[in-house]
Scaffold this motif. Structure first.
Motif, PDB file in Angstrom:
ATOM      1  N   HIS A 248       0.827  -1.208   0.000  1.00  0.00           N
ATOM      2  CA  HIS A 248       0.000   0.000   0.000  1.00  0.00           C
ATOM      3  C   HIS A 248       0.863   1.261   0.000  1.00  0.00           C
ATOM      4  N   MET A 249       1.938   1.257   0.774  1.00  0.00           N
ATOM      5  CA  MET A 249       2.798   2.446   0.828  1.00  0.00           C
ATOM      6  C   MET A 249       3.448   2.699  -0.533  1.00  0.00           C
ATOM      7  N   THR A 254      -0.157   6.542   2.800  1.00  0.00           N
ATOM      8  CA  THR A 254       0.696   6.840   3.950  1.00  0.00           C
ATOM      9  C   THR A 254       0.224   6.064   5.167  1.00  0.00           C
ATOM     10  N   LEU A 255       1.116   5.258   5.726  1.00  0.00           N
ATOM     11  CA  LEU A 255       0.854   4.579   6.991  1.00  0.00           C
ATOM     12  C   LEU A 255       1.780   5.204   8.024  1.00  0.00           C
ATOM     13  N   VAL A 274      -4.314   8.574   4.224  1.00  0.00           N
ATOM     14  CA  VAL A 274      -3.437   8.450   5.390  1.00  0.00           C
ATOM     15  C   VAL A 274      -4.116   7.545   6.411  1.00  0.00           C
ATOM     16  N   ILE A 275      -3.379   6.521   6.856  1.00  0.00           N
ATOM     17  CA  ILE A 275      -3.889   5.601   7.865  1.00  0.00           C
ATOM     18  C   ILE A 275      -3.091   5.818   9.150  1.00  0.00           C
ATOM     19  N   PHE A 276      -3.782   6.156  10.221  1.00  0.00           N
ATOM     20  CA  PHE A 276      -3.124   6.421  11.500  1.00  0.00           C
ATOM     21  C   PHE A 276      -3.043   5.140  12.341  1.00  0.00           C
ATOM     22  N   PRO A 277      -2.157   5.098  13.325  1.00  0.00           N
ATOM     23  CA  PRO A 277      -1.901   3.870  14.089  1.00  0.00           C
ATOM     24  C   PRO A 277      -3.141   3.313  14.785  1.00  0.00           C
ATOM     25  N   GLY A 278      -3.103   1.996  14.999  1.00  0.00           N
ATOM     26  CA  GLY A 278      -4.174   1.321  15.710  1.00  0.00           C
ATOM     27  C   GLY A 278      -5.396   1.032  14.868  1.00  0.00           C
ATOM     28  N   ILE A 293      -7.922   7.902   7.916  1.00  0.00           N
ATOM     29  CA  ILE A 293      -8.520   6.826   8.705  1.00  0.00           C
ATOM     30  C   ILE A 293      -7.743   6.685  10.004  1.00  0.00           C
ATOM     31  N   GLY A 294      -8.463   6.738  11.132  1.00  0.00           N
ATOM     32  CA  GLY A 294      -7.824   6.543  12.425  1.00  0.00           C
ATOM     33  C   GLY A 294      -7.488   7.851  13.096  1.00  0.00           C
TER      34      GLY A 294
END
Length: 457
Positions: A248-249, A254-255, A274-278, A293-294
């Motif tokens: 995905h990256m 962006t992770l 953008v995917i945020f932690p957890g 997201i997140g």
């Protein structure tokens, strides 16, 4: 190109998993192990896939459906015995047969393809997938002769001290000339410490006949991991999650913290999201471009359009439009559709409802079994009272309705376009267009009554 077949060994109960779930159905990144194997084989243009099943056969059939045909191994007498169960289906066919275990979800289609290519180009009767293991404990060892050619495979339990020092291991995946395979299987015996019929014994039978046996060595030992217990299952999950996240990256997602981001195999995500932690994103979820997201968000089997933000919330089996804001702490339950530019705020729960374009439920509301039009405002603490104790009923709120705080809309009920619901109302009848509905007790002030109460205390 010659005919190609595949036999997947998936009959073992997997006692070391200590589980009521059939071993090969344990999921890795949201998909059963055996389904990873089948899906990767399906990319190789094989004529037929045959899965050998035993314990839990019907459940495996249900999961794989039409992706494979099946044969039953009634008694688990070893890997050679398992492959023999496919003789009726494949025994008289000409071509190449790939044999692979159903508990090896990390072997990629690229590695399988390279294995088959070498096998067919060399004209070998058998080709073994091998790898170099830093710690080969538990693996069968590749025994080569002085010329470096493969001579045989020795199982770990049957190896002597010298053979145990070999680091080239058998990955348990093979290519065979199909007719040669089933001829050789007739000569396999169970004269070993386990009393089982080992598929690797076919290699010794072929080399004794001076048939060409080759080995294809993968550079990635991790691909060969066979999952036999929960520890290995966790390791397979870690490795595959790393692959998925890197993919995905590289595709423009962006992770923020890949090690703490959990994305299933079949998830699709657009660039600049953008995917945020957890965050845990599972199932057949599709996320558009430019989303956020997140953190700490769970999304399962959803379709989410572009530029939508979902923060610290749970969203299941729903369709979310573009430029929508959800959360924090919202709960979107199955069969919900949220249209573009809507806002779902903190501690809002929506179930089996349509929520129109530009509408808002900013905080502390429950919306169930409802059809909400566009530009509707749902005030704090308002709910659709959808359940009468036996049946669920529909609440319909048309465009541009304003629902005041702490309102109860008792379904079935329709609030027509442009109307207002006064704060604190319990609405049991339909509200006409552009009307103001007030359904609450009139306030009464009793002057000096508090002093009277205090004087008696």
């Amino acid at each position: 190109m010659s005919n190609r077949f595949a036999v997947i060994l998936a009959a073992g109960q997997g006692t070391r998993m200590k589980s009521n779930l059939y071993k090969v159905l344990h999921p890795v990144c949201g998909k059963p192990m055996v389904e990873h194997v089948v899906d990767n084989i399906s990319k190789l243009q094989v004529n037929e896939i045959v899965t050998v099943v035993g314990f839990g056969a019907e459940i495996v059939r249900q999961h794989l459906g039409g992706k494979s045909s099946f044969v039953i191994q009634e008694e688990q007498l070893g890997t050679a015995h398992a492959v023999m169960q496919a003789k009726e289906a494949l025994g008289d066919q000409k071509g190449t047969t790939l044999v692979i275990c159903g508990d090896t979800p990390l072997i990629t289609s690229e590695t399988m393809s390279a294995l088959i290519k070498q096998h067919e180009e060399t004209g070998a009767k058998a080709t073994i997938l091998t790898a170099i293991a830093e710690n080969p404990n538990g693996y069968g060892r590749i025994i080569r002769n002085s010329d470096g050619a493969v001579e045989r495979i020795i199982e770990h339990k049957d190896a002597n001290e010298e053979e145990l020092c070999i680091h080239e291991i058998n990955a348990g995946t093979y290519c065979f000339d199909n007719e040669t395979l089933f001829e050789a299987l007739e000569n396999v015996t169970n004269e070993n410490t386990q009393g089982e019929y080992y598929l690797p014994d076919v290699i010794a039978i072929l080399t004794a006949k001076n048939e060409l046996v080759t080995a294809f060595q993968t550079d990635d030992f991790e691909e060969t991991l066979g999952v036999n217990d929960r520890v290995a299952l966790s390791e397979a999950e870690r490795i595959m999650r790393k692959r998925i996240n890197e993919g995905h990256m590289r595709n423009g997602v962006t992770l923020i913290d890949p090690a703490n981001t959990y994305i299933d195999q079949d998830v699709m995500i657009g660039q600049d999201t953008v995917i945020f932690p957890g965050s845990c994103i599972s199932g057949k979820t599709m996320i558009g471009e430019g989303c956020e997201i997140g953190p700490n968000t769970e999304i399962s089997n959803c379709e989410i359009s572009h530029n939508t933000k979902i923060c610290q919330s749970a969203v299941y089996d729903s369709v979310i439009g573009a430029n929508v804001k959800i959360g924090p702490f919202a709960h979107i339950r199955p069969e919900t559709t949220i249209d573009d530019e809507a806002k779902i705020g903190n501690f809002v729960e929506i179930k089996k409802s349509k929520f129109g374009k530009g509408s808002k439920a900013s905080h502390l509301s429950y919306i169930g079994d409802a059809d909400i039009g566009k530009d509707v405002n749902i005030g704090c603490g308002s709910i659709t009272v959808n359940y009468d104790g036996q049946n669920k009923h529909l609440t319909k709120i048309e465009d541009s309705v304003f629902v005041g705080c702490n309102s109860n809309l008792v379904a079935p009920v329709t609030i027509q376009k442009g109307s207002y619901i006064a704060a604190g109302s319990t609405i049991t009848d339909d509200v006409p267009k552009d009307a103001l509905a007030i359904a609450r007790a009139r306030q009464v002030n009793k002057e000096n009554y508090a002093k009277k109460l205090n004087s008696t205390n």
